[in-house]
Design a protein around this motif. Structure first.
Motif, short mmCIF file in Angstrom:
data_model
loop_
_atom_site.label_atom_id
_atom_site.label_comp_id
_atom_site.label_asym_id
_atom_site.label_seq_id
_atom_site.Cartn_x
_atom_site.Cartn_y
_atom_site.Cartn_z
N UNK A 123 -3.48 0.37 -11.80
CA UNK A 123 -2.11 -0.10 -11.59
C UNK A 123 -2.04 -1.07 -10.42
N UNK A 124 -1.35 -2.19 -10.63
CA UNK A 124 -1.02 -3.10 -9.54
C UNK A 124 0.43 -2.84 -9.15
N UNK A 125 0.65 -2.43 -7.90
CA UNK A 125 1.98 -2.09 -7.42
C UNK A 125 2.61 -3.25 -6.67
N UNK A 126 3.89 -3.46 -6.89
CA UNK A 126 4.67 -4.40 -6.07
C UNK A 126 5.89 -3.62 -5.57
N UNK A 127 6.02 -3.52 -4.26
CA UNK A 127 7.09 -2.74 -3.65
C UNK A 127 7.80 -3.60 -2.63
N UNK A 128 9.11 -3.76 -2.79
CA UNK A 128 9.86 -4.62 -1.87
C UNK A 128 11.31 -4.18 -1.77
N UNK A 129 11.88 -4.40 -0.59
CA UNK A 129 13.30 -4.14 -0.39
C UNK A 129 14.10 -5.35 -0.87
N UNK A 130 15.20 -5.09 -1.56
CA UNK A 130 16.04 -6.16 -2.10
C UNK A 130 17.28 -6.31 -1.22
N UNK A 131 17.59 -7.53 -0.78
CA UNK A 131 18.84 -7.72 -0.01
C UNK A 131 20.04 -7.27 -0.82
N UNK A 132 21.03 -6.71 -0.16
CA UNK A 132 22.20 -6.18 -0.89
C UNK A 132 23.41 -7.11 -0.76
N UNK A 158 12.85 -2.08 -4.84
CA UNK A 158 12.26 -2.40 -6.14
C UNK A 158 10.80 -1.97 -6.14
N UNK A 159 10.43 -1.21 -7.16
CA UNK A 159 9.04 -0.79 -7.35
C UNK A 159 8.60 -1.24 -8.74
N UNK A 160 7.54 -2.04 -8.80
CA UNK A 160 7.06 -2.52 -10.10
C UNK A 160 5.61 -2.09 -10.29
N UNK A 161 5.30 -1.68 -11.51
CA UNK A 161 3.92 -1.32 -11.85
C UNK A 161 3.44 -2.21 -12.97
#
Length: 295
Positions: free
Chosen positions: A262-271, A289-292
């Protein structure tokens, strides 16, 4: 001694009665015959893409013999989501209330039709179902899940029926227990095409956070590729936010799991995206946001 004290503290906290910070912000009426239950009205403004071509109105007028066409913007179309919920609960039943994180996630859904339109969506720990109902305005399918405790599934069903005019896609209500992954296996057929996962305000102790992240790991390590959007409100205790700090540690832990597959992408999204629902949008709200991507 410490474990016994911790156990007593946990038991005492579960007996405390809590009321959501936003309960008094909305119009609500008591539901006769259902102790503690109220029906609240959550007002929102429809995004322009949901009302076009009605969003603007053409007017024609003769100017110096020529026909001039101008467009006049109509007032934004307004709608409501009707939600039955409890006015106060013990901490183990806080899912029977509506919390600010659910409204933030609802705003995000309405603001991003390119993500949610015709998607197959799963909501974890859905509580009374507000976020799932909003997702159903765009999605092809919404799988609404929670623990099967008390009246929660009947409550979700009643809320979907109250808002049937808003709902465009298929909706399913199933049990998914963070502490019993056999419930994931039991729902394998419903889960096999899920590409979007939602969760709102599911963090209020470290044990539950552990269970949530083990569930996220299990779900997002299986096909298809998935993206999760997780909202919560940071709650401080004497200038510290222990639950949120532990949540960040768990995000770091997740990003190190199953790296061979799995390649993970984890980031906070501005609100700072547009607000559609009427509520106080606290700066303590966060959206992750968490993407796999499966290798």
């Amino acid at each position: 001694m410490f474990r016994e004290t911790e156990k007593m503290a946990s038991e005492n906290s579960e007996r405390l009665t809590l009321t959501s910070e936003i309960h008094d912000f909305f119009k609500n009426e008591v539901i006769a015959g259902s102790p503690g239950a109220v029906l609240s009205t959550y007002e929102f403004v429809y995004p322009a893409y949901m009302t076009s071509p009605e969003h603007s109105q053409e007017t024609k007028a003769a100017v110096n013999g020529d026909l001039k066409v101008t467009k006049k913007e109509n007032p934004p179309k307004k709608g409501v989501v009707l939600i039955e919920h409890q006015s106060a609960t013990t901490i183990d039943l806080v899912g029977e209330q509506v919390w600010r994180g659910a409204l933030l996630l609802a705003d995000f859904i309405l603001h991003h039709p390119e993500i949610f339109k015709n998607a197959n969506v799963l909501e974890l720990a859905a509580g009374v179902g507000l976020t799932s109902i909003v997702a159903s305005m765009l999605a092809r399918k919404v799988l609404t899940t929670d623990l099967n405790i008390g009246d929660i599934f009947s409550l979700i069903d009643r809320n979907f029926k109250r808002n049937k005019e808003l709902i465009k896609g298929e909706n399913l209500v199933k049990e998914l227990d963070f502490d019993n992954h056999a419930t994931i296996d039991e729902n394998s057929e419903s889960l096999k095409d899920i590409s979007i996962i939602l969760a709102a305000d599911t963090i209020y102790n470290n044990h539950l956070t552990d269970l949530l992240f083990k569930t996220i790991l299990r779900l997002m390590s299986e096909p298809p590729n998935k993206t999760m959007y997780l909202s919560l409100e940071i709650r401080y205790v004497f200038n510290f936010a222990p639950c949120y700090e532990y949540f960040i540690e768990c995000l770091d832990w997740l990003g190190c799991q199953n790296l061979s597959s799995v390649k993970w992408t984890i980031e906070e999204i501005p609100i700072d995206f547009k607000q559609y629902f009427t509520y106080e949008k606290s700066q303590k709200l966060v959206l992750w946001k968490i993407a796999s991507e499966l290798k």
